[in-house]
Write a protein that holds these residues in place. Sequence first.
Motif, PDB file in Angstrom:
ATOM      1  N   GLY A  68      -5.594 -21.795  10.586  1.00 47.92           N
ATOM      2  CA  GLY A  68      -4.520 -20.896   9.908  1.00 47.92           C
ATOM      3  C   GLY A  68      -5.103 -19.721   9.244  1.00 47.92           C
ATOM      4  O   GLY A  68      -4.468 -18.711   9.222  1.00 47.92           O
ATOM      5  N   ILE A  69      -5.914 -20.077   8.413  1.00 52.64           N
ATOM      6  CA  ILE A  69      -6.619 -19.093   7.418  1.00 52.64           C
ATOM      7  C   ILE A  69      -7.377 -17.931   8.486  1.00 52.64           C
ATOM      8  O   ILE A  69      -7.278 -16.794   8.352  1.00 52.64           O
ATOM      9  CB  ILE A  69      -7.805 -19.658   6.317  1.00 52.64           C
ATOM     10  CG1 ILE A  69      -6.823 -20.265   5.568  1.00 52.64           C
ATOM     11  CG2 ILE A  69      -8.510 -18.354   6.141  1.00 52.64           C
ATOM     12  CD1 ILE A  69      -7.834 -21.097   4.589  1.00 52.64           C
ATOM     13  N   LEU A  70      -7.984 -18.255   9.208  1.00 54.24           N
ATOM     14  CA  LEU A  70      -8.546 -17.620  10.388  1.00 54.24           C
ATOM     15  C   LEU A  70      -7.442 -16.593  10.950  1.00 54.24           C
ATOM     16  O   LEU A  70      -7.724 -15.467  11.403  1.00 54.24           O
ATOM     17  CB  LEU A  70      -9.498 -18.224  11.532  1.00 54.24           C
ATOM     18  CG  LEU A  70     -10.769 -18.776  10.977  1.00 54.24           C
ATOM     19  CD1 LEU A  70     -11.628 -19.655  11.929  1.00 54.24           C
ATOM     20  CD2 LEU A  70     -11.663 -17.579  10.320  1.00 54.24           C
ATOM     21  N   ARG A  71      -6.614 -17.544  11.572  1.00 53.23           N
ATOM     22  CA  ARG A  71      -5.266 -16.681  12.517  1.00 53.23           C
ATOM     23  C   ARG A  71      -4.843 -15.524  11.518  1.00 53.23           C
ATOM     24  O   ARG A  71      -4.684 -14.407  11.724  1.00 53.23           O
ATOM     25  CB  ARG A  71      -4.293 -17.605  12.689  1.00 53.23           C
ATOM     26  CG  ARG A  71      -4.467 -18.154  14.193  1.00 53.23           C
ATOM     27  CD  ARG A  71      -3.093 -18.640  14.512  1.00 53.23           C
ATOM     28  NE  ARG A  71      -2.729 -19.652  13.823  1.00 53.23           N
ATOM     29  CZ  ARG A  71      -2.873 -21.076  13.842  1.00 53.23           C
ATOM     30  NH1 ARG A  71      -3.769 -21.456  14.734  1.00 53.23           N
ATOM     31  NH2 ARG A  71      -2.429 -21.846  13.053  1.00 53.23           N
ATOM     32  N   GLY A  72      -4.703 -15.831   9.857  1.00 52.52           N
ATOM     33  CA  GLY A  72      -4.383 -14.903   9.036  1.00 52.52           C
ATOM     34  C   GLY A  72      -4.975 -13.702   8.896  1.00 52.52           C
ATOM     35  O   GLY A  72      -4.663 -12.749   8.660  1.00 52.52           O
ATOM     36  N   LYS A  73      -6.464 -14.047   8.984  1.00 52.74           N
ATOM     37  CA  LYS A  73      -7.427 -12.887   8.797  1.00 52.74           C
ATOM     38  C   LYS A  73      -7.467 -11.870   9.989  1.00 52.74           C
ATOM     39  O   LYS A  73      -7.627 -10.740   9.875  1.00 52.74           O
ATOM     40  CB  LYS A  73      -8.615 -13.390   8.573  1.00 52.74           C
ATOM     41  CG  LYS A  73      -8.979 -14.012   7.176  1.00 52.74           C
ATOM     42  CD  LYS A  73     -10.375 -14.316   6.923  1.00 52.74           C
ATOM     43  CE  LYS A  73     -10.439 -14.958   5.528  1.00 52.74           C
ATOM     44  NZ  LYS A  73     -11.688 -15.428   5.115  1.00 52.74           N
ATOM     45  N   ALA A  74      -7.010 -12.567  11.213  1.00 52.14           N
ATOM     46  CA  ALA A  74      -7.224 -11.735  12.452  1.00 52.14           C
ATOM     47  C   ALA A  74      -5.962 -10.875  12.462  1.00 52.14           C
ATOM     48  O   ALA A  74      -6.029  -9.873  13.420  1.00 52.14           O
ATOM     49  CB  ALA A  74      -7.202 -12.824  13.473  1.00 52.14           C
TER      50      ALA A  74
ATOM     51  N   ARG B 256     -15.369 -23.903   2.324  1.00 49.19           N
ATOM     52  CA  ARG B 256     -14.385 -22.489   2.520  1.00 49.19           C
ATOM     53  C   ARG B 256     -15.174 -21.475   3.478  1.00 49.19           C
ATOM     54  O   ARG B 256     -14.987 -20.307   3.075  1.00 49.19           O
ATOM     55  CB  ARG B 256     -13.967 -21.805   1.594  1.00 49.19           C
ATOM     56  CG  ARG B 256     -12.775 -22.844   0.717  1.00 49.19           C
ATOM     57  CD  ARG B 256     -12.255 -22.027  -0.421  1.00 49.19           C
ATOM     58  NE  ARG B 256     -11.590 -23.151  -1.025  1.00 49.19           N
ATOM     59  CZ  ARG B 256     -10.738 -22.989  -2.333  1.00 49.19           C
ATOM     60  NH1 ARG B 256     -10.562 -21.820  -2.487  1.00 49.19           N
ATOM     61  NH2 ARG B 256     -10.181 -23.854  -2.882  1.00 49.19           N
ATOM     62  N   GLU B 257     -16.286 -22.161   4.322  1.00 47.18           N
ATOM     63  CA  GLU B 257     -17.207 -21.164   5.298  1.00 47.18           C
ATOM     64  C   GLU B 257     -16.240 -20.868   6.421  1.00 47.18           C
ATOM     65  O   GLU B 257     -16.896 -21.719   7.447  1.00 47.18           O
ATOM     66  CB  GLU B 257     -18.401 -21.899   5.467  1.00 47.18           C
ATOM     67  CG  GLU B 257     -19.140 -21.854   4.159  1.00 47.18           C
ATOM     68  CD  GLU B 257     -19.978 -20.692   3.974  1.00 47.18           C
ATOM     69  OE1 GLU B 257     -20.038 -19.823   4.718  1.00 47.18           O
ATOM     70  OE2 GLU B 257     -20.617 -20.518   2.902  1.00 47.18           O
ATOM     71  N   TYR B 258     -14.952 -20.524   6.543  1.00 47.25           N
ATOM     72  CA  TYR B 258     -14.068 -20.550   7.668  1.00 47.25           C
ATOM     73  C   TYR B 258     -14.798 -19.896   8.756  1.00 47.25           C
ATOM     74  O   TYR B 258     -14.744 -20.148   9.987  1.00 47.25           O
ATOM     75  CB  TYR B 258     -12.892 -19.955   7.241  1.00 47.25           C
ATOM     76  CG  TYR B 258     -12.140 -20.723   6.249  1.00 47.25           C
ATOM     77  CD1 TYR B 258     -11.908 -22.282   6.420  1.00 47.25           C
ATOM     78  CD2 TYR B 258     -11.936 -20.056   5.178  1.00 47.25           C
ATOM     79  CE1 TYR B 258     -11.382 -23.126   5.477  1.00 47.25           C
ATOM     80  CE2 TYR B 258     -11.145 -21.014   3.934  1.00 47.25           C
ATOM     81  CZ  TYR B 258     -11.122 -22.354   4.116  1.00 47.25           C
ATOM     82  OH  TYR B 258     -10.276 -23.291   2.984  1.00 47.25           O
ATOM     83  N   GLU B 259     -15.560 -18.653   8.509  1.00 46.01           N
ATOM     84  CA  GLU B 259     -15.995 -17.673   9.622  1.00 46.01           C
ATOM     85  C   GLU B 259     -16.921 -18.357  10.405  1.00 46.01           C
ATOM     86  O   GLU B 259     -16.923 -18.411  11.719  1.00 46.01           O
ATOM     87  CB  GLU B 259     -16.433 -16.506   9.176  1.00 46.01           C
ATOM     88  CG  GLU B 259     -15.403 -15.236   8.944  1.00 46.01           C
ATOM     89  CD  GLU B 259     -14.801 -15.317   7.590  1.00 46.01           C
ATOM     90  OE1 GLU B 259     -15.150 -16.184   6.801  1.00 46.01           O
ATOM     91  OE2 GLU B 259     -13.753 -14.790   7.360  1.00 46.01           O
ATOM     92  N   SER B 260     -17.737 -18.996   9.571  1.00 44.92           N
ATOM     93  CA  SER B 260     -18.964 -20.100  10.264  1.00 44.92           C
ATOM     94  C   SER B 260     -18.371 -21.045  11.050  1.00 44.92           C
ATOM     95  O   SER B 260     -18.762 -21.320  12.229  1.00 44.92           O
ATOM     96  CB  SER B 260     -19.819 -20.443   9.134  1.00 44.92           C
ATOM     97  OG  SER B 260     -20.964 -21.155   9.991  1.00 44.92           O
ATOM     98  N   MET B 261     -17.417 -21.579  10.740  1.00 47.54           N
ATOM     99  CA  MET B 261     -16.669 -22.649  11.495  1.00 47.54           C
ATOM    100  C   MET B 261     -16.176 -22.324  13.014  1.00 47.54           C
ATOM    101  O   MET B 261     -16.531 -22.753  13.726  1.00 47.54           O
ATOM    102  CB  MET B 261     -15.399 -23.129  10.674  1.00 47.54           C
ATOM    103  CG  MET B 261     -15.656 -23.928   9.429  1.00 47.54           C
ATOM    104  SD  MET B 261     -13.977 -24.500   8.556  1.00 47.54           S
ATOM    105  CE  MET B 261     -13.529 -25.624   9.769  1.00 47.54           C
ATOM    106  N   GLY B 262     -15.495 -20.950  12.810  1.00 53.76           N
ATOM    107  CA  GLY B 262     -15.301 -20.397  14.191  1.00 53.76           C
ATOM    108  C   GLY B 262     -16.166 -19.965  15.002  1.00 53.76           C
ATOM    109  O   GLY B 262     -16.148 -20.145  16.120  1.00 53.76           O
ATOM    110  N   SER B 263     -17.242 -18.955  14.509  1.00 55.31           N
ATOM    111  CA  SER B 263     -18.107 -18.189  15.340  1.00 55.31           C
ATOM    112  C   SER B 263     -19.308 -19.077  15.399  1.00 55.31           C
ATOM    113  O   SER B 263     -19.808 -19.071  16.727  1.00 55.31           O
ATOM    114  CB  SER B 263     -18.610 -17.129  14.407  1.00 55.31           C
ATOM    115  OG  SER B 263     -19.234 -17.444  13.253  1.00 55.31           O
ATOM    116  N   THR B 264     -19.857 -20.147  14.738  1.00 57.05           N
ATOM    117  CA  THR B 264     -20.961 -20.933  15.058  1.00 57.05           C
ATOM    118  C   THR B 264     -20.577 -22.385  15.764  1.00 57.05           C
ATOM    119  O   THR B 264     -21.309 -22.709  16.330  1.00 57.05           O
ATOM    120  CB  THR B 264     -21.960 -21.102  13.651  1.00 57.05           C
ATOM    121  OG1 THR B 264     -21.988 -19.614  13.397  1.00 57.05           O
ATOM    122  CG2 THR B 264     -23.265 -21.368  14.209  1.00 57.05           C
TER     123      THR B 264
END
Length: 449
Positions: free
Chosen positions: A442-448, A403-411
């Motif tokens: 979907g989770i990253l979109r929801g957080k944004a 569940r390291e979603y931020e890292s998936m997106g940023s790195t």
Amino acid sequence: MTLFPFFKRKTFSRGVHPDANKSTAGNPIRRMPFASRMILPLAQHIGKPAVPLVRAGEEVVRGQPIARADGFLSVPIHAPADGVIESIELKPSARGPWVESIVLRVYEASTQEVRWATPRDVHTLSPREILQAIQDSGMVGLGGAAFPSHAKLAAPPEYKIHTLVVNGCECEPYLTCDHRLMLEYPEDLLDGIRLAMKAVGAERAIIGVEDNKMDAVAAIRAAIEKSGHSACDIDVQAVETKYPQGAEKMLVKSLLGVEVPAGGLPMHIGVVVNNVGTLALLGSLIPQGKGLTERVVTVTGPGIKKPGDYWVPIGTPMRTVLEWAGAADAGEREIILGGPMMGQAVASLDVPVTKGVSGILVFDKLQLESDRKVWPCIKCSECVKACPMGLNPSMLGMLAAQREYESMGSTYHLGDCFECGCCTYVCPSHIPLVQQFRVAKGILRGKAT
Ligand code: SF4
Ligand code: SF4
């Protein structure tokens, strides 16, 4: 340096070669009869849902607008048959949630004739008028994206469009609807291409077709010659048969040899990409001033007795299509909308065929389930070798599990993943990588928001 550059097939790096299974390619498109009841969701395109123009009890004729566009990123909906509006109510959608839909009870005497049409001379239309006509037709990307076609062709003025790339790859296994349209309606396709070129101001168009459809290449070449058009402004080129050749960025790379920058769109390098099915329908509908009431759908798979490509009225319930095509024991089958690589399983047979449905595939559920046993990652790197975007799906998958979603997106650039499914396809451990990436996005979109 290769010794034989002239024989090198146009293609992109990586990708996969799934079995084509295109057994329906050899038969002409057939017409499916009207269902007794049609369901027309107001949201069957990307953007704002359409707004109803009719009420329960109102009679409509085939082709009549029954819902209007709600702003620029929206399209109208047209009655697929003569009948009476039964209700406007919530109905199940292919993705699961119930959505507001117009229910049309079809008159038994309804004919194929479209009585709501205003023929026009397309040669006198300005680019802006062409875009308006396309929006009025209700057209969306028929390749599956269902993005409003006029919006796709309306590039902002800061981007000078020089090339229209026409996607005739149909790289998804099983699907043959675009192949048949290219064979049977090449003149309509050229008419649609000319309209789109004028709308975007492109000086040339290149039609890319996978080299397992050379009969389509020949049919289009013959139509170009017959039309007197020079091959300089409309050309057709064969590209390697490889998945996902039909993805926009891959096809631009294959045909033009240039990369669309990460996070960018083809328009940022002066290119607009449109699907052959969309353009062939536009070439037919716009001169006649008609709306989109039907589309070609490939209905096939091991569970179908009468596989083929069919003209299916928009709004036809999936259950009716499957009964007509002879799908036995639908309850024991898995139904996929679109192709097997990027399509989605249908939650209910009561969902209708909408504008973006290119295929209805029927598979044996038990067979699919035995294929789905998931094992741990063995670090074989097959997914890395397959990813056409040069991502590291193995690492993305591990991060998704943690569940390291931020890292998936940023790195690890999850945003560049366009969910082609190549990584999942090659994974010997059957890890549902692309499904994990969809959830993470979907989770990253929801957080944004
Ligand atoms: S689904 Fe995404 S990560 Fe997997 S191969 Fe396609 S682009 Fe790469
Ligand atoms: S293909 Fe599957 S098993 Fe191999 S490295 Fe990728 S995720 Fe791991």
